[in-house]
Design an enzyme around this catalytic site. Sequence first.
Site, mmCIF file in Angstrom:
data_model
loop_
_atom_site.group_PDB
_atom_site.id
_atom_site.type_symbol
_atom_site.label_atom_id
_atom_site.label_comp_id
_atom_site.label_asym_id
_atom_site.label_seq_id
_atom_site.Cartn_x
_atom_site.Cartn_y
_atom_site.Cartn_z
ATOM 1 N N HIS B 48 0.714 -1.264 -0.041
ATOM 2 C CA HIS B 48 -0.293 -0.128 0.070
ATOM 3 C C HIS B 48 0.840 1.389 -0.059
ATOM 4 O O HIS B 48 0.423 2.104 0.621
ATOM 5 C CB HIS B 48 -0.790 -0.035 1.288
ATOM 6 C CG HIS B 48 -2.134 -0.595 1.084
ATOM 7 N ND1 HIS B 48 -3.085 -0.641 0.079
ATOM 8 C CD2 HIS B 48 -2.892 -1.647 1.995
ATOM 9 C CE1 HIS B 48 -4.081 -1.306 -0.017
ATOM 10 N NE2 HIS B 48 -4.221 -2.277 1.136
ATOM 11 N N ASP B 111 -0.704 -4.419 6.043
ATOM 12 C CA ASP B 111 -1.701 -5.126 5.476
ATOM 13 C C ASP B 111 -1.411 -5.636 3.943
ATOM 14 O O ASP B 111 -0.793 -4.663 3.166
ATOM 15 C CB ASP B 111 -3.045 -4.564 5.793
ATOM 16 C CG ASP B 111 -3.113 -3.305 5.132
ATOM 17 O OD1 ASP B 111 -2.091 -2.470 5.322
ATOM 18 O OD2 ASP B 111 -4.078 -2.780 4.622
ATOM 19 N N GLU B 112 -2.083 -6.269 3.523
ATOM 20 C CA GLU B 112 -2.528 -6.527 1.885
ATOM 21 C C GLU B 112 -1.271 -6.378 1.244
ATOM 22 O O GLU B 112 -1.119 -5.643 0.086
ATOM 23 C CB GLU B 112 -3.473 -5.529 1.515
ATOM 24 C CG GLU B 112 -4.815 -5.737 2.201
ATOM 25 C CD GLU B 112 -5.950 -5.027 1.748
ATOM 26 O OE1 GLU B 112 -7.056 -5.463 1.589
ATOM 27 O OE2 GLU B 112 -5.897 -3.893 1.408
ATOM 28 N N ASN B 113 -0.366 -7.084 1.411
ATOM 29 C CA ASN B 113 1.052 -7.090 0.580
ATOM 30 C C ASN B 113 0.912 -8.268 -0.177
ATOM 31 O O ASN B 113 0.979 -9.515 0.255
ATOM 32 C CB ASN B 113 2.115 -7.130 1.504
ATOM 33 C CG ASN B 113 3.526 -7.539 0.716
ATOM 34 O OD1 ASN B 113 3.538 -7.275 -0.353
ATOM 35 N ND2 ASN B 113 4.474 -7.853 1.544
ATOM 36 N N GLU B 163 -2.093 -8.995 9.659
ATOM 37 C CA GLU B 163 -1.248 -9.644 8.922
ATOM 38 C C GLU B 163 0.082 -9.992 9.586
ATOM 39 O O GLU B 163 0.781 -10.768 9.052
ATOM 40 C CB GLU B 163 -1.004 -9.145 7.636
ATOM 41 C CG GLU B 163 -2.229 -9.350 6.535
ATOM 42 C CD GLU B 163 -3.081 -8.025 6.367
ATOM 43 O OE1 GLU B 163 -3.480 -7.435 7.499
ATOM 44 O OE2 GLU B 163 -3.831 -7.959 5.493
#
Lengths: 470, 470
Positions: B48, B111-113, B163
């Site tokens: 992100h 998050d969200e890697n 995460e």
Amino acid sequence: RIESKRFPKLHLLGSNGDFFSQEEVRDIVAYADARGIRVVPEFDIPGHATAWFVGHPELASAPGPYKIESAFGVFNPTMDPTKASTYAFLEAFLGEMCALFPDAYFHIGGDENNGKQWDANPDIQHFMQQHKLKNNHALQSYFNQRILAILTENGKQMIGWDEILQPDMPTNIVIQSWRGKKALIKAANKGYDVMLSNGYYIDLCKPAAHHYLNDPLPAGSLKSEKARAHVLGGEATMWGELVSRETIDSRIWPRTCAIAERLWSAEEVRDVADMYRRLGLAALRLEEVGLTHLRNPEMLMRRACNGQGIAPLQTLLQVVEPLKGYRRHGQAITYSTKLPLSRLPDMAVPDAQIARGFASTMAEFLKAPDESRRFLLKLMLENWRDNHARFLRLAEQAPALREIIPISTNLNALAIVGIDLLDMQERGVASLEKRALMEKTIARAKEPVAESELVIVNAIENLKNEVFLK
Amino acid sequence: RIESKRFPKLHLLGSNGDFFSQEEVRDIVAYADARGIRVVPEFDIPGHATAWFVGHPELASAPGPYKIESAFGVFNPTMDPTKASTYAFLEAFLGEMCALFPDAYFHIGGDENNGKQWDANPDIQHFMQQHKLKNNHALQSYFNQRILAILTENGKQMIGWDEILQPDMPTNIVIQSWRGKKALIKAANKGYDVMLSNGYYIDLCKPAAHHYLNDPLPAGSLKSEKARAHVLGGEATMWGELVSRETIDSRIWPRTCAIAERLWSAEEVRDVADMYRRLGLAALRLEEVGLTHLRNPEMLMRRACNGQGIAPLQTLLQVVEPLKGYRRHGQAITYSTKLPLSRLPDMAVPDAQIARGFASTMAEFLKAPDESRRFLLKLMLENWRDNHARFLRLAEQAPALREIIPISTNLNALAIVGIDLLDMQERGVASLEKRALMEKTIARAKEPVAESELVIVNAIENLKNEVFLK
């Protein structure tokens, strides 16, 4: 109030803590400048200056002590124009302010000095005799000339309200006319630069049409092209006594657009109906940039309705406007800086749109009665008549609405009269025995309630006159 | 975006000019602090983070160049966790930011890697082999531990999204759970301090009741008092993809009050009806402090109606809410930072009040059918049915409303079905030949229009099931 680094007692003691810091002033000036707007400050002297004397009583014409004024009006405290120390103070203070505001113009007010402190002060009377100043006007002109010298020294052009137009003032000052066009015309003919604000006082809550039709310079009012060249323009003025952060937008907008169009248009541009049509669209665009003139009235209604639905109050407000001119003062309530501004006249806005539609439909109907207009007028009146019962139920659980009940009662009675008159008009009869009661109802509906007024009264009265004339 | 004096390309190239200066940040922190509110910044790394790479492509795991992302979602650009220069940069940058934000906590996102850049970079793969990092989770944990060292050095407590809860992370970090309660419970049992955001995502436009009934810590979920002591609390989150300055208040308020009450109340406090009653009053009080959640929906309606009266649109919006969850994405329109947010789902607010009243009246009616509720339900349905013709007239002169016509059509058809069903229920008959068409109408009414939905469909469907069950 503005922060003074030279005389901090001015803003610290002369305000309740609400003052602009010099940094904030610079921000405002820069923000305005980036948008092509000039900021011209007014420091009103020698009258309207009570707040100065809280921290600096030595500037006044009577010993004091002084406190911050919370009432509105004209008060006695006035600067002492006879003491050298007054000018030493003003030289330092105005020098500081002239540097803070980069504009070439600087406004010194000069209005509404009632002269009472001067009359009562023997030293001032003595000074006047010595200097052959034959009255307070002459003394104020003496003062103004001293101030003019200070401002000139600081590279500023002085502006003052039309009170400062006195025989002994030089013409290198600007006269801003608030009391009428007479001073403007006289000053321009004499060679003064002039500005007009008379007729553009938007705090007085008059209809946009009133301002729109106020020609700043009717043809023939100035004797020469040279005099016309002295007219710098006009300025709409928004005084702050009866506005809060929540209501100020609905006082300034959208009516100021109509004034702008007036001041930038030829005198034959006078189509009021088209102005109102375009004003409604301008109001929507102004809302897009963040103004709250359309949003906040309903917010105030929600607050007053105490968690209930606002529909009956909205219906009532279709025909209610705040009292115009200075009439809002001098009613049952005495306004002060401490009174909250969230009551009926604050929810109401100038130019109540639906009432205006009613009045113009009525005018057309009276010119040429027709069935469809009669139907429309009756429909509106029935809705206002029937709203009263709903409003009463709403007010039961909303203490803030109690003071408004009489205006809803008046609207109910007026609507019944209106319906009755429409019926008489239709049947072509005038029931003379009803006339007195109807006139009494109309007269009562004209009485202000909670500093507000019903704005369909005139339309009903016109109908009544028409019915009983025949 | 925040101004960095060490790395000005971050905010100058990584933003469109909208960033907070350090002075503004200090103002915000001081303003919040004076009101007992703490400001904890989140700098999301290593994923992100596209905006970082516009000015500093050397931080990324692929060469670039990068541009500011205007679409929403999860993107590939990810910091390179294998280079010493990445840590040198972060040490300097995070040191600057740690000094700017005085709070003891500091959020690193995490998050969200999606790992795609790491998978595609041979140097990174080589690094993983060398360091025996068996997958991307392990590599991110390696990165997180390096960041933890930097933050510890700066006296901060590190927070990350769930995460970052990986086997090799030490327990002196805080886990903020957004994907579910499982991670929260697991982390607290393992000895991590934890915070809960799952269930409190207010940008998802779910009803206040949904959040109110989301017990952060159901009885028995934690095995010990020691684990319970690790629960720091919960946090409502407002993500910014689908809000503008004009709509953000109506997304945050008043629902966040319900979340606050949830987080500060015992688990047996679960009276939804009473919560909604009090929430309506809280909404009025919040308006008094200047919030625009009640004012702005009608402003957006005025804008869309192009100068006409908004009543038909208001009536339609009685039963419309923005799509919930992440459903607003993936409809006909692709959202980006460049799309104006002034369409139907922006005017609509979560918890459409009148629709909620309809649904609860219907539920009571189905439990115990009575004449007065039948009358009320029918009255509302007739109003929605008849609104369609008025809405079509309005839309004729309002291009912005054209895309909404299908939802008004659906409401019209649904209302007709509802009235028909109420009649059947009253007569005690079920016209089986109508069933298929009714179900088709209901199914169509469930389809989103302009990323919005009709929220009375379920109530009508329940009525249909009741009628055809008998």
